[in-house]
Write an enzyme that holds these catalytic residues in place. Structure first.
Site, PDB file in Angstrom:
ATOM      1  N   CYS A 100     -26.121 -40.908  21.836  1.00 20.77           N
ATOM      2  CA  CYS A 100     -27.693 -40.819  21.071  1.00 20.77           C
ATOM      3  C   CYS A 100     -28.774 -39.510  22.402  1.00 20.77           C
ATOM      4  CB  CYS A 100     -28.317 -42.240  20.738  1.00 20.77           C
ATOM      5  SG  CYS A 100     -30.056 -41.738  20.012  1.00 20.77           S
ATOM      6  N   HIS A 142     -27.004 -44.228  12.637  1.00 18.32           N
ATOM      7  CA  HIS A 142     -27.285 -44.647  13.726  1.00 18.32           C
ATOM      8  C   HIS A 142     -28.796 -43.753  13.400  1.00 18.32           C
ATOM      9  CE1 HIS A 142     -27.123 -43.039  17.454  1.00 18.32           C
ATOM     10  NE2 HIS A 142     -28.377 -42.518  17.383  1.00 18.32           N
ATOM     11  N   GLU A 143     -28.945 -43.143  12.105  1.00 18.95           N
ATOM     12  CA  GLU A 143     -30.412 -42.214  12.142  1.00 18.95           C
ATOM     13  C   GLU A 143     -30.718 -43.026  11.487  1.00 18.95           C
ATOM     14  OE1 GLU A 143     -30.692 -39.210  14.797  1.00 18.95           O
ATOM     15  OE2 GLU A 143     -28.941 -38.999  14.679  1.00 18.95           O
ATOM     16  N   HIS A 146     -32.978 -45.129  13.717  1.00 23.47           N
ATOM     17  CA  HIS A 146     -33.959 -45.116  14.406  1.00 23.47           C
ATOM     18  C   HIS A 146     -35.350 -45.049  13.958  1.00 23.47           C
ATOM     19  CE1 HIS A 146     -32.288 -43.112  17.420  1.00 23.47           C
ATOM     20  NE2 HIS A 146     -31.516 -42.475  17.915  1.00 23.47           N
TER      21      HIS A 146
HETATM   22 NI    NI Z   1     -29.991 -41.427  18.347  1.00 21.44          NI
END
Ligand code: NI
Length: 177
Positions: A100, A142-143, A146
């Site tokens: 990341c 993953h995004e 966030h």
């Molecule tokens: Ni990331």
């Protein structure tokens, strides 16, 4: 257009929930997306979420033909995704290494849903609705994390498989953060 600073783990802004984007196709939105694209390209990222540059909106970009950071990953079409909704398809989970831009120089093993439907819209308000698998499904999860204040180390269950990329992969082949 500009390369923006990417917040690093420890910054409380990375732990906040992002808000939906309400005004589409505005000059401000396009300028933000241009900055995100420049930033992701400069850092060889596979994806970037707006909270990583300190903007608490539900915006992610991702995609690449070939990734320096993930040399074994199949290409993912470049996508701008706003206000995403994720629906896992089936219960199968898949483990793989992740890094990341907000956790530089580290890599960790993370389990993600192997298959996934994601819906949302592009910057002009057109609907996006895709069912994907493999690395494409991984990068979206993953995004998305966030946008809900989650960083991938918070998903790690086996900390023997978390460490410095250059130590874990001394033969190279990965960008190192
Ligand atoms: Ni990331």
């Amino acid at each position: 257009m500009a390369i923006r600073d990417v917040l690093r783990m420890g910054d409380p802004r990375l732990l906040a929930r992002a808000l939906p984007v309400e005004c589409l196709d505005t000059p401000e939105l396009h300028a933000l997306l241009a900055d995100m694209q420049d930033t992701m390209a400069a850092l060889n990222g596979a994806g970037l979420a707006a909270p990583q540059i300190g903007v608490g909106l539900q915006i992610m970009i991702f995609g690449f033909q070939e990734s320096v950071r993930y040399p074994d990953a199949e290409p993912v079409p470049y996508t701008v995704l706003l206000n995403p909704v994720l629906t896992p398809l089936g219960s199968e989970m898949e483990e793989d290494w992740e890094g990341c831009l907000s956790v530089p120089a580290m890599s960790g093993m993370v389990a993600r849903h192997a298959r996934l439907r994601y819906q949302g819209c592009d910057p002009y308000g057109s609907a996006i609705d895709r069912s994907v698998e493999g690395f494409h499904a991984r990068v979206v999860q993953h995004e998305y994390d966030h946008l809900i204040g989650v960083l991938y180390p918070m998903r790690i269950t086996d900390f023997s498989r978390f460490g410095y990329t250059e130590v874990l992969f001394p033969e190279g082949g990965r960008a190192g953060d």
